[in-house]
Enzyme design. Sequence first.
Site, PDB file in Angstrom:
ATOM      1  CG  ASP A 161      -1.673  -1.321   1.344  1.00 22.11           C
ATOM      2  OD1 ASP A 161      -2.439  -1.643   0.440  1.00 22.11           O
ATOM      3  OD2 ASP A 161      -1.457  -2.047   2.341  1.00 22.11           O
ATOM      4  CG  HIS A 189      -3.337  -5.168   3.090  1.00 21.92           C
ATOM      5  ND1 HIS A 189      -2.934  -4.308   2.106  1.00 21.92           N
ATOM      6  CD2 HIS A 189      -3.582  -6.347   2.457  1.00 21.92           C
ATOM      7  CE1 HIS A 189      -2.925  -4.931   0.941  1.00 21.92           C
ATOM      8  NE2 HIS A 189      -3.321  -6.164   1.125  1.00 21.92           N
TER       9      HIS A 189
HETATM   10  P1  NAD Z   1      -2.018 -18.483  -4.625  1.00 18.25           P
HETATM   11  O1  NAD Z   1      -3.338 -19.156  -4.531  1.00 18.25           O
HETATM   12  O2  NAD Z   1      -1.388 -18.303  -5.958  1.00 18.25           O
HETATM   13  O3  NAD Z   1      -0.963 -19.254  -3.737  1.00 18.25           O
HETATM   14  C1  NAD Z   1      -1.242 -19.602  -2.408  1.00 18.25           C
HETATM   15  C2  NAD Z   1      -0.479 -20.891  -2.122  1.00 18.25           C
HETATM   16  O4  NAD Z   1      -0.675 -21.168  -0.742  1.00 18.25           O
HETATM   17  C3  NAD Z   1      -1.002 -22.096  -2.917  1.00 18.25           C
HETATM   18  O5  NAD Z   1       0.084 -22.724  -3.574  1.00 18.25           O
HETATM   19  C4  NAD Z   1      -1.629 -22.985  -1.852  1.00 18.25           C
HETATM   20  O6  NAD Z   1      -1.469 -24.364  -2.127  1.00 18.25           O
HETATM   21  C5  NAD Z   1      -0.847 -22.560  -0.618  1.00 18.25           C
HETATM   22  N1  NAD Z   1      -1.544 -22.805   0.642  1.00 18.25           N
HETATM   23  C6  NAD Z   1      -2.866 -22.726   0.902  1.00 18.25           C
HETATM   24  N2  NAD Z   1      -3.088 -23.048   2.186  1.00 18.25           N
HETATM   25  C7  NAD Z   1      -1.893 -23.294   2.747  1.00 18.25           C
HETATM   26  C8  NAD Z   1      -1.464 -23.682   4.034  1.00 18.25           C
HETATM   27  N3  NAD Z   1      -2.352 -23.899   5.027  1.00 18.25           N
HETATM   28  N4  NAD Z   1      -0.151 -23.854   4.264  1.00 18.25           N
HETATM   29  C9  NAD Z   1       0.741 -23.694   3.270  1.00 18.25           C
HETATM   30  N5  NAD Z   1       0.402 -23.327   2.014  1.00 18.25           N
HETATM   31  C10 NAD Z   1      -0.896 -23.136   1.766  1.00 18.25           C
HETATM   32  O7  NAD Z   1      -2.151 -17.095  -3.845  1.00 18.25           O
HETATM   33  P2  NAD Z   1      -1.176 -15.849  -3.920  1.00 18.25           P
HETATM   34  O8  NAD Z   1      -1.582 -14.965  -5.029  1.00 18.25           O
HETATM   35  O9  NAD Z   1       0.253 -16.299  -3.809  1.00 18.25           O
HETATM   36  O10 NAD Z   1      -1.607 -15.074  -2.581  1.00 18.25           O
HETATM   37  C11 NAD Z   1      -1.353 -15.605  -1.306  1.00 18.25           C
HETATM   38  C12 NAD Z   1      -1.976 -14.731  -0.238  1.00 18.25           C
HETATM   39  O11 NAD Z   1      -1.365 -13.451  -0.220  1.00 18.25           O
HETATM   40  C13 NAD Z   1      -3.469 -14.464  -0.420  1.00 18.25           C
HETATM   41  O12 NAD Z   1      -4.118 -14.539   0.836  1.00 18.25           O
HETATM   42  C14 NAD Z   1      -3.515 -13.050  -0.954  1.00 18.25           C
HETATM   43  O13 NAD Z   1      -4.734 -12.426  -0.712  1.00 18.25           O
HETATM   44  C15 NAD Z   1      -2.382 -12.444  -0.160  1.00 18.25           C
HETATM   45  N6  NAD Z   1      -1.830 -11.184  -0.650  1.00 18.25           N
HETATM   46  C16 NAD Z   1      -1.512 -10.238   0.277  1.00 18.25           C
HETATM   47  C17 NAD Z   1      -0.973  -9.030  -0.121  1.00 18.25           C
HETATM   48  C18 NAD Z   1      -0.628  -7.966   0.891  1.00 18.25           C
HETATM   49  O14 NAD Z   1      -0.312  -6.841   0.479  1.00 18.25           O
HETATM   50  N7  NAD Z   1      -0.653  -8.218   2.177  1.00 18.25           N
HETATM   51  C19 NAD Z   1      -0.734  -8.795  -1.472  1.00 18.25           C
HETATM   52  C20 NAD Z   1      -1.068  -9.783  -2.392  1.00 18.25           C
HETATM   53  C21 NAD Z   1      -1.626 -10.984  -1.971  1.00 18.25           C
HETATM   54  C1  LMR Z   2      -3.450  -6.637  -2.752  1.00 15.52           C
HETATM   55  O1  LMR Z   2      -3.535  -5.614  -2.095  1.00 15.52           O
HETATM   56  O2  LMR Z   2      -3.155  -6.615  -3.964  1.00 15.52           O
HETATM   57  C2  LMR Z   2      -3.668  -7.967  -2.087  1.00 15.52           C
HETATM   58  O3  LMR Z   2      -4.050  -7.791  -0.759  1.00 15.52           O
HETATM   59  C3  LMR Z   2      -4.578  -8.869  -2.824  1.00 15.52           C
HETATM   60  C4  LMR Z   2      -6.018  -8.416  -2.729  1.00 15.52           C
HETATM   61  O4  LMR Z   2      -6.871  -9.235  -2.410  1.00 15.52           O
HETATM   62  O5  LMR Z   2      -6.291  -7.237  -2.981  1.00 15.52           O
END
Ligand code: NAD
Ligand code: LMR
Length: 330
Positions: A161, A189
């Site tokens: 952010d 967030h």
């Molecule tokens: P994705 O679905 O591509 O990958 C997630 C991975 O986690 C998958 O490979 C899945 O098998 C694995 N997984 C699921 N449950 C699990 C567990 N209990 N233990 C271990 N691994 C597990 O998702 P992504 O795009 O990589 O996003 C992951 C997370 O990050 C999501 O919750 C998304 O919303 C979050 N995210 C946060 C931010 C932020 O700014 N904080 C930014 C982007 C994404």
């Molecule tokens: C983001 O800010 O891009 C991540 O938290 C993914 C989402 O769900 O927005």
Amino acid sequence: MAAKPPIHITVTGAAGQIGYALLFRIASGQLLGPDQPVVLRLLEIEPGMKALEGVVMEVDDCAFPLVSDIITTTDLDVAFDGTSWALLVGSVPRKAGMERGDLLTINGGIFGPQGRAIAANAASDIRVVVVGNPCNTNCLIARSNAPEVPTDRWFAMTRLDENRAKGQLAKRAGVPVSSVTNLAIWGNHSATQFPDFANARIDGTPVPEVIDDNGWLQGEFITTVQKRGAAIIDARGLSSAASAANAAIDSVVSIRTATPGDGFTSLAVVSDGEYGVPQGLQFGFPVRAKGSGAWEVVEGLGHDEFAKERIRITTEELVAERSEVIDLLR
Ligand code: NAD
Ligand code: LMR
């Protein structure tokens, strides 16, 4: 000179989109430095293990000199054994039309057991950065399940952010993004976060003195940052990954390195009641790192009534999320 002993880094959800954007950068030295060997401890759930094997083949095929070993596992005790940095990514991302908080019932349950496994297995200098959404409250769940680990070791990621907000301000002012500093993301967030333009600076000058358009700052600017994640999901059909991985790297580098001058960065850390935020919430604050992992919340920033109201709203949301997961807290 003898090589340094390797530092163990755990990445959960390592076969996912963010994992794929993150591992190669860690392995190339961008997380802990160009002379720091690493052991990668990669956690997945069973259905992700085959894809993870493929990712590991690719890391191997990069022949990164800093990678001492790679361990893949579905076992929490193995994943966190001796680890110094735990990047908790693994969880389900939201789909179009959802808010991140809607994921609490799906993802919240992941973080208690991980917190307990971290407490039981990690190195004494463990630091944890939670990326998986909703990251503030997931971090609270993990931290509360690991009372043995000091509370200042837990971070949820608001850096994406911050980077987004800096990008928007730089574009509007027609300056390089490096000119924008001191951009605090307050609170959650989520779509209630408050990107604090009034305390931010452009080349040292308060932003409102450079961008003389309060309507835009209080309106479109804030909304764009709050809704950027949803805009990316809408455009890509998938949530942000490369920029999220980049922000995770930025977060760790900022925690490790003393913040220069009177600057600060955005991290969601445990509240000790600063700015009237209830104690114990995992709250986005302006944070100044002191080097070697120590940090403080930057106190004394001024807020007008508009900012106070924004901070009140995001605080309320985090209080409500905490109530929702009360059964997962210890
Ligand atoms: P994705 O679905 O591509 O990958 C997630 C991975 O986690 C998958 O490979 C899945 O098998 C694995 N997984 C699921 N449950 C699990 C567990 N209990 N233990 C271990 N691994 C597990 O998702 P992504 O795009 O990589 O996003 C992951 C997370 O990050 C999501 O919750 C998304 O919303 C979050 N995210 C946060 C931010 C932020 O700014 N904080 C930014 C982007 C994404
Ligand atoms: C983001 O800010 O891009 C991540 O938290 C993914 C989402 O769900 O927005």
